[in-house]
Write an enzyme that holds these catalytic residues in place. Structure first.
Site, mmCIF file in Angstrom:
data_model
loop_
_atom_site.group_PDB
_atom_site.id
_atom_site.type_symbol
_atom_site.label_atom_id
_atom_site.label_comp_id
_atom_site.label_asym_id
_atom_site.label_seq_id
_atom_site.Cartn_x
_atom_site.Cartn_y
_atom_site.Cartn_z
ATOM 1 N N HIS A 119 -9.303 1.167 5.249
ATOM 2 C CA HIS A 119 -7.989 1.303 5.887
ATOM 3 C C HIS A 119 -8.120 2.197 7.123
ATOM 4 C CE1 HIS A 119 -3.829 2.383 6.598
ATOM 5 N NE2 HIS A 119 -3.514 1.288 5.938
ATOM 6 N N GLU A 163 -4.890 -5.045 10.548
ATOM 7 C CA GLU A 163 -3.854 -4.024 10.743
ATOM 8 C C GLU A 163 -4.093 -3.313 12.067
ATOM 9 O OE1 GLU A 163 -2.053 -2.761 6.671
ATOM 10 O OE2 GLU A 163 -3.718 -1.457 7.157
ATOM 11 N N SER A 218 4.001 -2.299 10.088
ATOM 12 C CA SER A 218 5.460 -2.384 10.218
ATOM 13 C C SER A 218 6.038 -3.718 9.756
ATOM 14 C CB SER A 218 5.888 -2.056 11.656
ATOM 15 O OG SER A 218 5.512 -0.723 11.979
ATOM 16 N N LYS A 258 0.083 4.288 -0.152
ATOM 17 C CA LYS A 258 -0.503 5.469 0.496
ATOM 18 C C LYS A 258 -0.302 6.700 -0.406
ATOM 19 C CE LYS A 258 0.052 3.094 4.835
ATOM 20 N NZ LYS A 258 0.288 3.142 6.272
ATOM 21 N N GLU A 294 -6.351 4.496 8.228
ATOM 22 C CA GLU A 294 -6.110 5.931 8.000
ATOM 23 C C GLU A 294 -7.365 6.602 7.442
ATOM 24 O OE1 GLU A 294 -2.514 5.434 5.738
ATOM 25 O OE2 GLU A 294 -1.490 4.812 7.569
ATOM 26 N N GLY A 306 3.130 2.108 10.739
ATOM 27 C CA GLY A 306 4.080 3.208 10.602
ATOM 28 C C GLY A 306 4.837 3.511 11.886
ATOM 29 N N GLY A 341 3.135 -1.185 4.142
ATOM 30 C CA GLY A 341 3.148 0.239 3.832
ATOM 31 C C GLY A 341 4.551 0.690 3.459
ATOM 32 N N ASN A 384 0.870 -1.180 0.000
ATOM 33 C CA ASN A 384 0.000 0.000 0.000
ATOM 34 C C ASN A 384 0.901 1.223 0.000
ATOM 35 O OD1 ASN A 384 -1.757 2.082 0.525
ATOM 36 N ND2 ASN A 384 -2.304 1.409 2.603
HETATM 37 P P1 13P Z 1 3.441 0.282 7.538
HETATM 38 O O1 13P Z 1 3.924 -1.017 6.901
HETATM 39 O O2 13P Z 1 4.177 1.482 7.038
HETATM 40 O O3 13P Z 1 3.386 0.162 9.030
HETATM 41 O O4 13P Z 1 1.935 0.491 7.039
HETATM 42 C C1 13P Z 1 1.028 -0.562 7.152
HETATM 43 C C2 13P Z 1 -0.212 -0.216 6.424
HETATM 44 O O5 13P Z 1 -0.964 0.645 6.836
HETATM 45 C C3 13P Z 1 -0.493 -0.930 5.175
HETATM 46 O O6 13P Z 1 -1.783 -0.680 4.732
#
Ligand code: 13P
Length: 256
Positions: A99, A171, A217, A15, A101, A177, A238, A13
């Site tokens: 998601h 997640e 992560s 983002k 976010e 992140g 991510g 992803n």
């Molecule tokens: P990270 O791998 O940067 O922690 O992000 C995970 C994520 O939100 C994937 O959709």
């Protein structure tokens, strides 16, 4: 539960990262690195503006391109939104829905997740539905409650047949992140809980076939430990999906 072989999925992803030029460079470097990796499905979700470049660059490869969001109506006066048939036309095969976010920053709710899910299924896009608890909820011991309600909220209206193409992504918000990956055991425990939800709602067979990806992560250094868990069927990555070598190393977790 019967041991149904579930084909692993490694999804990236991106983002709000990468221009079209960045996307072309990524694929030029990434595709040769994963050319021989056929043990899993590979999905990449670029931002909307890079979808066409990604679809073009991934043509003829085994990489499927996904969008990161969609609107639930097939068209209409919804400024700034993108409809499922537009994503299909752009060459997308899958779409992320719900998601954290989007839930945290853009007002996504279980109700809109369910509406978007219906729109994706109607258009023939494979939904990748994201669920996960916040740090506060985990610390309060409310993880199961949150996962149960997100699962029910997203899937209540579906039949087992409609449910079958869906990928679920667990997640935990506190792991996204932050560099704070869930341990393989903790992730597997949440996956088991989600699979039990699927079993009670859609039956044993549907639950055994459901692929649940872990996200939060995921890095080249922790992917093999996660994938060693029978409950973990893949990863939604991510930050570490932005670099071709690091995402390729995650795809090739068996060699790690
Ligand atoms: P990270 O791998 O940067 O922690 O992000 C995970 C994520 O939100 C994937 O959709």
């Amino acid at each position: 539960m019967p041991a149904t072989p579930r084909r692993p999925v490694i999804a990236g992803n991106w983002k709000m990262f990468k221009t079209q030029a960045d996307t072309r460079s990524f694929f030029a470097a990434f595709l040769p690195l994963v050319a021989a990796a056929d043990h899993c499905e590979i999905v990449i979700a670029p931002p909307f503006t890079a979808l066409a470049a990604a679809v073009d660059a991934a043509r003829g490869s085994r990489v499927a391109i996904a969008a990161q969001n969609l609107h639930w109506e097939p068209q209409g006066a919804f400024t700034g939104e993108i409809a499922a048939p537009m994503l299909v036309e752009a060459g997308c095969r899958a779409v992320l829905i719900g998601h954290s976010e989007r839930r945290q920053f853009f007002g996504e709710t279980d109700a809109t997740v369910a509406q978007k899910l219906a729109a994706a299924l109607a258009a023939g896009l494979q939904p990748i539905v994201c669920v996960g608890e916040s740090l506060e909820a985990r610390e309060q011991g409310r993880t199961d409650e949150i996962l149960r309600s997100q699962f029910a909220g997203a899937f209540a209206a579906l039949t087992a047949r409609e449910f079958s193409p869906i990928l679920l992504a667990y997640e935990p918000v506190w792991a996204i992140g932050t560099g704070r990956t869930a341990t393989p055991q903790l992730a597997a425990e949440a996956h088991r809980f989600l699979r039990a939800q699927a079993e009670s709602r859609f039956g044993r067979e549907a639950a055994a076939a459901l692929r649940i990806l872990y996200g939060g992560s995921v890095k080249p250094g922790n992917i093999s430990g996660l994938m060693a868990e029978e409950e973990i069927d893949g990863a939604l990555v991510g930050g570490a999906s932005l670099d071709p070598a690091s995402f390729a190393a995650i795809v090739k977790y068996r060699e790690g």
